[in-house]
Design a protein around this motif. Structure first.
Motif, PDB file in Angstrom:
ATOM      1  N   LEU A 530       0.834  -1.206   0.000  1.00 58.76           N
ATOM      2  CA  LEU A 530       0.000   0.000   0.000  1.00 58.76           C
ATOM      3  C   LEU A 530       0.867   1.254   0.000  1.00 58.76           C
ATOM      4  O   LEU A 530       0.566   2.240  -0.689  1.00 58.76           O
ATOM      5  N   GLU A 531       1.963   1.217   0.753  1.00 58.53           N
ATOM      6  CA  GLU A 531       2.872   2.363   0.791  1.00 58.53           C
ATOM      7  C   GLU A 531       3.539   2.569  -0.567  1.00 58.53           C
ATOM      8  O   GLU A 531       3.670   3.706  -1.039  1.00 58.53           O
ATOM      9  N   GLU A 532       3.945   1.469  -1.211  1.00 53.38           N
ATOM     10  CA  GLU A 532       4.575   1.565  -2.538  1.00 53.38           C
ATOM     11  C   GLU A 532       3.607   2.117  -3.584  1.00 53.38           C
ATOM     12  O   GLU A 532       3.994   2.895  -4.464  1.00 53.38           O
ATOM     13  N   LEU A 533       2.344   1.714  -3.486  1.00 54.30           N
ATOM     14  CA  LEU A 533       1.347   2.121  -4.482  1.00 54.30           C
ATOM     15  C   LEU A 533       0.667   3.438  -4.134  1.00 54.30           C
ATOM     16  O   LEU A 533      -0.141   3.957  -4.933  1.00 54.30           O
ATOM     17  N   GLY A 534       0.946   3.978  -2.942  1.00 54.17           N
ATOM     18  CA  GLY A 534       0.338   5.253  -2.538  1.00 54.17           C
ATOM     19  C   GLY A 534      -1.147   5.145  -2.277  1.00 54.17           C
ATOM     20  O   GLY A 534      -1.901   6.095  -2.537  1.00 54.17           O
ATOM     21  N   ALA A 535      -1.585   3.996  -1.763  1.00 53.37           N
ATOM     22  CA  ALA A 535      -3.008   3.787  -1.468  1.00 53.37           C
ATOM     23  C   ALA A 535      -3.212   3.665   0.031  1.00 53.37           C
ATOM     24  O   ALA A 535      -2.295   3.281   0.774  1.00 53.37           O
ATOM     25  N   PHE A 542      -7.872  -2.552  -5.356  1.00 54.84           N
ATOM     26  CA  PHE A 542      -8.776  -3.410  -6.126  1.00 54.84           C
ATOM     27  C   PHE A 542      -9.618  -2.568  -7.091  1.00 54.84           C
ATOM     28  O   PHE A 542      -9.842  -2.953  -8.244  1.00 54.84           O
ATOM     29  N   ALA A 543     -10.114  -1.417  -6.613  1.00 56.48           N
ATOM     30  CA  ALA A 543     -10.930  -0.543  -7.459  1.00 56.48           C
ATOM     31  C   ALA A 543     -10.121  -0.046  -8.660  1.00 56.48           C
ATOM     32  O   ALA A 543     -10.631   0.018  -9.787  1.00 56.48           O
ATOM     33  N   GLU A 544      -8.845   0.287  -8.437  1.00 55.73           N
ATOM     34  CA  GLU A 544      -7.998   0.751  -9.540  1.00 55.73           C
ATOM     35  C   GLU A 544      -7.737  -0.375 -10.541  1.00 55.73           C
ATOM     36  O   GLU A 544      -7.673  -0.143 -11.751  1.00 55.73           O
ATOM     37  N   VAL A 545      -7.625  -1.594 -10.045  1.00 55.45           N
ATOM     38  CA  VAL A 545      -7.474  -2.744 -10.947  1.00 55.45           C
ATOM     39  C   VAL A 545      -8.745  -2.915 -11.771  1.00 55.45           C
ATOM     40  O   VAL A 545      -8.703  -3.103 -12.993  1.00 55.45           O
TER      41      VAL A 545
END
Length: 722
Positions: A530-535, A542-545
């Protein structure tokens, strides 16, 4: 300094502000207590000191502007807090004075009013339009707490429009357009007719000065030629009412210039085609007498059919009440007569300000105030659902359109809606939940589709279904801002939930190929990803996927701890194909170019913002994806796929009478529907039909095509895939 303030030609430069303050206090002594008048004078001294050294473009001391604003409110009879706030309304915005200083000197209520009117000066906006929209949003929030904020703002705008002529022409035009699009309609919605008319005519003069001068001269000339006829009508009406022992006050009325101009534009008519420029207002004691006067008017002169409007029985949305009729007078001159009580006349001119009620009284609000608060509540709901401030202000402009219709609920309640409103607009006016679930309506006990425009007098009953949801196509025909913002808001929420559900399925399938599940991922690894993806949470990923913004196998690799960006290396196997069920909602879409249906061989591609787009494997348009394997999504139809799917077919037929009816009958008998049809003649005796049908899958389509081939008029039939 306040951005839109200017000078007025009728006010002598350098006029003594103290004299104006004294005149204001003399006016206030007619209805305020001495201590309240003294407080207003103290506000003048405070404001004069704060604005010391500041001048308007005309050279006048700046304090003359807030004093003029306060005088307008005093003429409306507003309370001492409103008048203090009017005098201090530019202090926070244009001087170093803080809100806390005003609160200490005059109370929290006055400070909040001043803050509500003040613009956002500490924020840098990308454009004037964005600044206008954000400032308007701020004012609406303040209005929701205290409706007097908008009354102060209207008085402020009125004086600025009276004194606009020293502004550069381009700035005059911008301010005038804003006045005509926003502030004059707000004054009308609040029922403050006197302010609305002056704002419209001042805006007209500033925006179109040449047209204004020409029209003003034409009205002046016609006034002279028709004076004798109008006097004849007025005398006849006065004698008739006096003979019936009716005590009435008859006032001559002239349509204002902006209204004449708008009527000429909307009807594409010349000046001489606008007949109701002149008229009369008849003011009586009670409602019963209003209807008696109407009878006498119709006894004297023939009424024009279709021009009788009873706003007493059904008041306008701003609380306005009156009887309107148009009479055909001597020499066939048309004269509009408005009949109302003295109380209605007061409300018609001053609207919400006509019945100003102090908060401490705890008295019941007037109709005008109640409707004003309902409107502000609607604005609040609208701004909560709007995507941004620019969308919000555009919706407000739509909401302020003046033309209206009156329709009834099954219980007999009256809803006022803009002209052109549809069944969906009505449903959302009843309640947002009703709008979300509507599927059809009974209009006067007859079934009608959702896009049906409504007309005055109709009774509308909304038919709902628990599984129904808003349709993006509704945005093409709804006209009310409430419906538009609610539909967009619900669609965003639906898409977000559907995207999250689809994204989870895709990531779980990718993890399954690695021999893992979501439950196998440690909390520590999840936090790292989550930290790497900024979420902030996994559901966001999941929503972005699901929306195609991230690739499911890359997310799965990160969650599993496998390094590297290559899809091939390090994977134990390919994810299994995603099962397409047809109920995924807006995040799985079916390409219009090839129109895949259950039973077809299909391929999916991740498209940013659209989710997964499904194509037929034979579609020519998938060539562009050959070089982007990272966007491929393995998909196949679920054995239990549900729903109806559009499919295009072409039929070559003998061009003879009744052939379309025969084709349509076969399609209907086989539980299908024709969504679109196009017919083209070919070589005289042959016609080409291009149809779009709704089918359940390949088996259903094959059954339809087999039956159609059996018709004697059908020569050839095939499915179109491009």
């Amino acid at each position: 300094m306040a951005s839109d303030s200017a000078s007025v030609a009728s006010e002598p430069a350098g006029a003594d502000a103290a004299v104006r303050a004294t005149e204001l206090c003399s006016l206030l002594e007619n209805y305020l207590e001495p201590r309240q008048v003294q407080t207003v004078h103290q506000a003048f001294l405070f404001g004069e000191k704060a604005h010391s050294g500041q001048r308007r473009l005309s050279g006048e001391p700046y304090i003359t502007h807030p004093l003029a604003v306060a005088r307008t409110l005093a003429e409306m009879g507003l309370d001492a807090e409103s008048l203090c706030a009017a005098i201090l309304h530019d202090v926070i915005e244009d001087t170093p004075t803080a809100k806390a200083e005003i609160a200490d000197a005059f109370g929290v209520e006055v400070a909040q009013l001043v803050d509500g009117v003040s613009k956002l000066t500490q924020i840098n906006f990308r454009s004037k339009a964005e600044a206008q929209a954000e400032n308007f949003r701020k004012m609406v929030l303040a209005m929701s707490q205290d409706i007097r904020v908008i009354l102060i703002k209207l008085a402020d705008r009125l004086h600025n429009m009276r004194t606009i002529w020293v502004m550069p022409r381009s700035k005059r035009a911008r301010i005038a357009r804003e006045t005509l699009e926003i502030y004059a309609p707000i004054a009308q919605r609040l029922g403050i007719n006197s302010v609305r008319i002056e704002l419209e005519d001042l805006g007209f003069a500033a925006l179109y000065p040449m047209r204004y001068r020409v029209l003003k001269e034409r009205v002046r000339r016609q006034r002279g030629t028709r004076r004798e006829l109008l006097d004849t009508v007025a005398d006849a009406l006065q004698d008739s009412l006096a003979g019936a022992d009716i005590d009435a006050r008859i006032i001559g009325r002239e349509k204002h210039l902006w209204s004449i101009y708008q009527k000429m534009r909307s009807k594409q008519a010349g000046f001489h085609d606008v007949f109701d420029i002149y008229g009369f207002r008849v003011v009586v004691d009670d409602v019963d007498t209003c209807y008696r006067v109407l009878g006498h008017c119709h006894g004297l002169y023939k009424p024009l059919p279709g021009r009788l409007k009873d706003y007493i029985a059904i008041p306008k949305i701003n609380g306005y009440q009156s009887l309107h009729t148009t009479l055909v007078g001597p020499r066939r001159i048309q004269v509009e007569v408005q009949i109302r009580t003295a109380e209605m006349d007061r409300v018609a001119e001053s609207g919400i300000a006509a019945h100003w009620i102090y908060k401490e009284d705890g008295a019941a609000s007037s109709v005008a105030q109640t409707r004003a608060r309902e409107w502000v509540h609607g604005l609040m709901e609208m701004q909560e659902n709007a995507g941004n401030s620019l969308e919000f202000i555009e919706n407000v402009k739509i909401d302020l359109l003046p033309d209206e219709i009156y329709v009834f609920t099954p219980k007999g309640e009256i809803l006022e809606m803009p002209k052109g409103a549809t069944v969906v607009d009505f449903a959302y006016a009843v309640h947002s939940d009703v709008g979300d679930a509507c599927i059809a309506a009974n209009i006067d006990h007859r079934l009608a589709p959702l896009r049906t425009p409504l007309e005055t007098g109709q009774t509308v009953e909304i038919i709902t279904a628990p599984v129904a949801r808003p349709n993006p196509a509704w945005l093409d025909f709804v006209v009310t801002a409430k419906a538009r913002t609610a539909i967009r808001h619900r669609l965003k929420r639906l898409q977000s939930r559907e995207a999250e559900h689809l994204g989870r399925r895709l990531v779980e399938q990718a993890l399954d190929a690695l021999g893992m599940t979501v439950d196998d991922i440690s909390d520590r690894q999840t936090r790292t990803v989550l930290e790497e993806l900024g979420a902030d949470q996994l559901d966001t990923v999941f929503a972005e996927v699901g929306l195609g913004k991230r690739m499911p196998w890359l997310v799965a690799r990160r969650l599993s701890g496998i390094s590297g960006e290559s899809r091939e290396t390090g994977l134990d196997g390919r994810p299994g194909p995603m099962q397409v069920r047809g109920n995924e909602g807006t995040v799985v879409t079916f390409a219009r170019c090839c129109r895949p249906i259950p039973g077809d061989s299909i391929v999916g591609f991740a498209s940013a913002g659209r989710g997964v787009v499904i194509h037929d494997q034979s579609c020519n348009n998938i060539r562009e994806y050959r070089n982007h394997p990272e966007k491929w999504v393995d998909v196949q139809w679920d054995a239990m796929a549900e729903g109806e799917y559009p499919v295009a077919i072409t039929i070559e037929v003998m061009n003879r009478r009744g052939v379309l009816a025969s084709v349509a009958a076969v399609i209907s008998d086989l539980d299908s529907n024709i969504d679109a049809v196009e017919i083209e003649e070919k070589e005289g005796m042959i016609a080409i039909m291009r149809l779009v049908l709704s089918v359940h899958g390949r088996v259903h389509l094959a059954r339809i095509m087999r039956r159609l081939r059996g018709l004697s008029a059908v020569l050839r039939i095939n499915r179109r895939r491009g």
